[in-house]
Design an enzyme around this catalytic site. Sequence first.
Site, PDB file in Angstrom:
ATOM      1  N   ARG A  11     -17.114  -6.338 -13.300  1.00 20.50           N
ATOM      2  CA  ARG A  11     -17.539  -5.341 -14.282  1.00 20.50           C
ATOM      3  C   ARG A  11     -18.726  -5.868 -15.082  1.00 20.50           C
ATOM      4  NH1 ARG A  11     -11.614  -3.217 -16.198  1.00 20.50           N
ATOM      5  NH2 ARG A  11     -11.049  -5.368 -15.737  1.00 20.50           N
ATOM      6  N   TYR A  30     -10.221   4.284  -5.141  1.00 23.48           N
ATOM      7  CA  TYR A  30      -9.875   4.249  -6.573  1.00 23.48           C
ATOM      8  C   TYR A  30     -10.005   5.639  -7.191  1.00 23.48           C
ATOM      9  CZ  TYR A  30      -9.885   2.745 -11.475  1.00 23.48           C
ATOM     10  OH  TYR A  30      -9.593   2.581 -12.812  1.00 23.48           O
ATOM     11  N   ASP A  74       6.378  -5.176  -8.618  1.00 25.04           N
ATOM     12  CA  ASP A  74       5.340  -4.282  -8.101  1.00 25.04           C
ATOM     13  C   ASP A  74       5.855  -2.851  -8.183  1.00 25.04           C
ATOM     14  OD1 ASP A  74       3.581  -2.790  -6.487  1.00 25.04           O
ATOM     15  OD2 ASP A  74       3.126  -4.526  -5.234  1.00 25.04           O
ATOM     16  N   ASN A 105       7.202   6.602  -8.493  1.00 25.65           N
ATOM     17  CA  ASN A 105       8.366   5.835  -8.953  1.00 25.65           C
ATOM     18  C   ASN A 105       8.537   5.920 -10.461  1.00 25.65           C
ATOM     19  OD1 ASN A 105       9.077   4.962  -6.375  1.00 25.65           O
ATOM     20  ND2 ASN A 105       7.854   3.093  -6.514  1.00 25.65           N
ATOM     21  N   LYS A 135      -1.822   3.007  -3.117  1.00 19.16           N
ATOM     22  CA  LYS A 135      -0.370   3.060  -3.250  1.00 19.16           C
ATOM     23  C   LYS A 135       0.087   2.972  -4.704  1.00 19.16           C
ATOM     24  CE  LYS A 135       2.145   0.687  -0.294  1.00 19.16           C
ATOM     25  NZ  LYS A 135       2.597  -0.436   0.570  1.00 19.16           N
TER      26      LYS A 135
END
Length: 328
Positions: free
Chosen positions: A187, A146, A57, A100, A92
């Site tokens: 979608r 988003y 992750d 990161n 996040k």
Amino acid sequence: MKRILITGAAGFIGSHLCDRFVKEEFHVIGMDNLITGDLRNIEHLFPLENFEFHHHDVTEFVHISGKLDYILHFASPASPIDYLKIPIHTLKVSSLGTHNLLGLAKDKEARILIASTSEVYGDPLVHPQSEDYYGNVSTISPRGVYDEAKRFQESMTMAYHRFHGLETRIARIFNTYGPRMRLNDGRVIPAFIGQALRGEDLTVFGNGTQTRSFCYISDQVEGIYRLLFSDYVEPVNIGNPEEITIREFAEEVMKLTATGQKIVYRPLPQDDPMQRQPDITRANEILHWEPKVSRAEGMQKTYDYFKSLSPEELNKKEHKDFTSHIKR
């Protein structure tokens, strides 16, 4: 051999990017936490010497041994069903995750391309949308987790470019479709095709006059590939400017599938954009890129892919418990 890290590697676009860079004889390091990705999308690459997979992750510290030449950051929930189920993790992955990976790129002196989205334009007041339009986005709507995450991601990327001199690229991706999309991810294309193949009526939200512009996956990958190796650091729209209303598109799907369904209408979700059409002047001038695959050709390939799924896959409802796989 050049080495490239692709995050979100088991996802729809990420897996096709892995294919492209393996074909171009890069050593590809795929990374995915498999919250929304599927290993079946990349399992054909596992036997290859120039491909490796890291189950990780990106919101946690990212370590890659050895040199790294390029990073493609495509880790992010991308469908409304996903980011409404895991709103905090969506925020996040585009903030902590991007931080990161920018730090990793700085440490490795690697060039990084981040996947932004047409959703940074929100429900646009300018049509078509060009890169110098700043958007019309609600920070507190359900979709804001988003939209704003991606806007912040762009800001942080440009800050690293300006402050650290990092080589960065930003792709603003418009609606993309093709094989390996998840059938029940919410979608429009997999939703319509899945409903048609199951013999269900096609669900159109609102009155169907809202528009979208659909880009086939091979065109999208080509645009991203050219952007990565360009010298341009500001955002570039990658999408197909051929616009169609959702109602007209539903009619096209019914004709393609010849399944005899009808259209049913449901209330429009909050802040769902009414128009989506990229201005690709910048991509055309800088990347010498424009989409090549017609919607008729692309939809036939996509329909053939979904039609090849087993009855179990076709009728499986989306049931992943995303929240059990993420830390708070």
